[in-house]
Scaffold this active site. Sequence first.
Site, short mmCIF file in Angstrom:
data_model
loop_
_atom_site.label_atom_id
_atom_site.label_comp_id
_atom_site.label_asym_id
_atom_site.label_seq_id
_atom_site.Cartn_x
_atom_site.Cartn_y
_atom_site.Cartn_z
N ASN A 162 39.37 21.40 42.39
CA ASN A 162 40.38 20.18 41.51
C ASN A 162 41.10 19.92 43.47
OD1 ASN A 162 41.78 22.75 41.52
ND2 ASN A 162 43.77 21.86 39.95
N GLU A 258 44.98 33.36 39.54
CA GLU A 258 45.33 32.30 38.85
C GLU A 258 44.82 31.66 38.31
OE1 GLU A 258 48.34 31.68 40.35
OE2 GLU A 258 49.14 33.70 42.16
N CYS A 292 46.47 22.73 37.65
CA CYS A 292 46.90 23.62 36.86
C CYS A 292 48.44 23.47 36.36
CB CYS A 292 46.70 24.72 37.79
SG CYS A 292 47.30 25.16 39.23
P1 NAP Z 1 36.48 27.36 36.05
O1 NAP Z 1 34.98 26.76 35.68
O2 NAP Z 1 36.91 28.70 35.93
O3 NAP Z 1 35.80 27.81 38.07
C1 NAP Z 1 36.18 28.56 39.20
C2 NAP Z 1 35.47 29.54 40.75
O4 NAP Z 1 35.06 30.25 39.73
C3 NAP Z 1 34.32 28.68 40.68
O5 NAP Z 1 34.16 28.42 42.11
C4 NAP Z 1 33.36 29.02 39.49
O6 NAP Z 1 32.40 28.37 40.68
C5 NAP Z 1 34.13 30.24 39.49
N1 NAP Z 1 33.04 30.84 38.80
C6 NAP Z 1 32.68 30.84 37.46
N2 NAP Z 1 32.02 31.56 36.41
C7 NAP Z 1 31.92 32.83 37.88
C8 NAP Z 1 31.67 33.81 37.82
N3 NAP Z 1 31.14 34.48 36.14
N4 NAP Z 1 31.68 35.10 38.09
C9 NAP Z 1 32.01 34.81 39.66
N5 NAP Z 1 33.02 33.40 39.73
C10 NAP Z 1 32.60 32.36 38.59
O7 NAP Z 1 38.01 26.14 36.59
P2 NAP Z 1 37.80 24.99 37.03
O8 NAP Z 1 36.89 23.97 36.55
O9 NAP Z 1 36.82 24.99 38.81
O10 NAP Z 1 38.96 24.74 37.40
C11 NAP Z 1 39.38 24.42 36.23
C12 NAP Z 1 40.37 25.91 35.90
O11 NAP Z 1 40.95 26.50 36.95
C13 NAP Z 1 41.95 25.23 34.94
O12 NAP Z 1 41.92 26.06 34.01
C14 NAP Z 1 42.85 25.42 36.05
O13 NAP Z 1 43.71 25.19 35.15
C15 NAP Z 1 42.89 26.57 37.00
N6 NAP Z 1 43.65 26.58 38.11
C16 NAP Z 1 44.51 26.80 38.20
C17 NAP Z 1 45.16 27.22 39.34
C18 NAP Z 1 46.43 28.45 39.73
O14 NAP Z 1 47.28 27.70 40.79
N7 NAP Z 1 46.39 28.49 38.76
C19 NAP Z 1 44.43 25.84 40.91
C20 NAP Z 1 43.58 25.15 39.89
C21 NAP Z 1 43.03 25.34 38.91
P3 NAP Z 1 31.02 27.30 39.74
O15 NAP Z 1 31.91 25.77 40.28
O16 NAP Z 1 29.69 27.43 40.22
O17 NAP Z 1 31.09 27.32 38.19
O1 G3H Z 2 45.60 23.11 40.68
C1 G3H Z 2 46.48 24.06 40.98
C2 G3H Z 2 47.59 23.82 41.79
O2 G3H Z 2 47.81 25.13 42.57
C3 G3H Z 2 48.48 22.79 41.81
O3 G3H Z 2 49.27 22.73 43.00
O4 G3H Z 2 51.31 21.68 42.36
O5 G3H Z 2 50.62 20.93 44.49
O6 G3H Z 2 49.38 20.31 42.78
P1 G3H Z 2 50.35 21.68 43.00
#
Ligand code: NAP
Ligand code: G3H
Length: 483
Positions: A162, A258, A292
């Site tokens: 994202n 995160e 997130c």
């Molecule tokens: P995701 O599906 O967990 O993927 C995140 C990253 O992990 C991608 O690069 C993915 O690669 C990789 N990945 C997947 N399986 C893995 C494994 N077994 N080992 C190592 N890496 C692996 O998350 P997303 O769909 O991209 O993002 C959405 C989620 O992220 C939401 O839950 C959101 O809340 C959270 N998020 C949190 C924050 C925060 O700062 N707290 C910020 C942004 C997003 P692939 O794409 O190749 O599968």
């Molecule tokens: O999606 C997760 C990002 O850390 C959120 O950043 O609050 O600046 O949109 P933001």
Amino acid sequence: MASKVTELTTYKAYLAGEWKASSSGETIAIKSPYLRETIGLVQAVTRNEVDEAITAAHEAQKSWAKLSLSERGAYLEKWADELTKNNEEIATAIMQEVGKGYSDAKKEVVRTADLIRYTVQEALHMHGESLRGDGFPGGSQKKLGIVQRVPLGVVLAISPFNYPVNLSASKIAPALMAGNGVIFKPATQGSISGIKMIEALSRTGLPKGILSLTTGRGSVIGDYLVEHKGINMITFTGGSDTGHHLSKQSAMIPMVLELGGKDPAIVCDDADLDVTVKSIMNGAFSYSGQRCTAIKRVLVNEKVADELVARLKAEVEKLKVGSPADDSTIVPLISDKAADTVQGLIDDALAKNATLVTGNKREKNLIYPTLLDHVSQAMDVAWIEPFGPVLPVIRVSSDEEAIEIANKSQYGLQASIFTQDIDRALAVARQVEAGTVQVNGRTERGPDHFPFLGVKASGMGVQGIHNSLISMSRQKVTVLNLK
Ligand code: NAP
Ligand code: G3H
């Protein structure tokens, strides 16, 4: 809608200082979530290539760590300049690849250049400390401890879809400034944006090998990277399930995670509803809720609930829905699967007698903004992170009830509290289990030099520029024993 993509590029991976096609001969097609067509192909790198990249990073890191901070900073400053110069091209890649509104995509690039420059300045201004030996009983003035920060080695940076540029650079910049080598694994849907960002970095003349970009599915190379003996630290942003999995796979190395959130907006009966409505709208619906830190539930005092819901309804119905190329707020979600998940949450809530205030319309992966009232704790949407434009309203009779429901969640990223009574705000803030509590404002990560963290299933460790530099280095103590 933006015009169709005419040229299909096969992007190379950046391995040990060279742009290369993978020896696997395999590529992954990247499909735009709103154009609904393939916009480019990225390399599926092999395990051998991962090994080579990690070996090269260790080799290059030895000389990189010997450069002065100013010399390392000069590369990063040039990187920030390159990003600024190529803002439009990179923003277009972000828009096409992850469906983010064009203006927001441009802001992401500018924010990233600012973050890199601040990271350089922060690193230049971080100093070690010296400790007197006689500060402890029986100690001596002849003992002097010198505490400095040294690199960890090679950092693995894994980012989500994202913020494909900003959440990648916020890991890479501090890792490099702290003197580490970096292996960067972008989200597959986000790889093209990541490649454009690393092209900008490679144009600075960065020493070969210090950073490699390994594209490939997390499900295929993820575990291999995470378990690799050559990785000395992992910084990860993504879903809680993935983060939990990673923490089980890695062994004895520091990690910063995160993860997901279910940020509540707690609205008290004395809230300024102008401020509240504006903050909730922006917090919940920008980029279709794919943040997130999006506000993902409203816990409102029943005395002001009718008015709040009526005002939210009016604003939700004004939201621009459509293409990111037209800067719509509500855009197609990252995948059809993501839209199915959001639709499932809406269907479950309606089946359990939630009130549909507005929305519940779908065209493929475009979910119209949906406001649900009278949501109960029996409904999935009260607890599950949608990562889409659906906002559940739960009515409560007191601050205590709001706090209880807020804390029942497995998540603890951020929370907002809306009240005109600062004592009441602080009392609620004290009790809510979250990394950050916003008083009379939307939940959000920035400004980027603030600490950013989640508790419970929302994360482990702290980001934010200063804290990232700390977590990507360790203390080294030298003790002088004087005559
Ligand atoms: P995701 O599906 O967990 O993927 C995140 C990253 O992990 C991608 O690069 C993915 O690669 C990789 N990945 C997947 N399986 C893995 C494994 N077994 N080992 C190592 N890496 C692996 O998350 P997303 O769909 O991209 O993002 C959405 C989620 O992220 C939401 O839950 C959101 O809340 C959270 N998020 C949190 C924050 C925060 O700062 N707290 C910020 C942004 C997003 P692939 O794409 O190749 O599968
Ligand atoms: O999606 C997760 C990002 O850390 C959120 O950043 O609050 O600046 O949109 P933001």
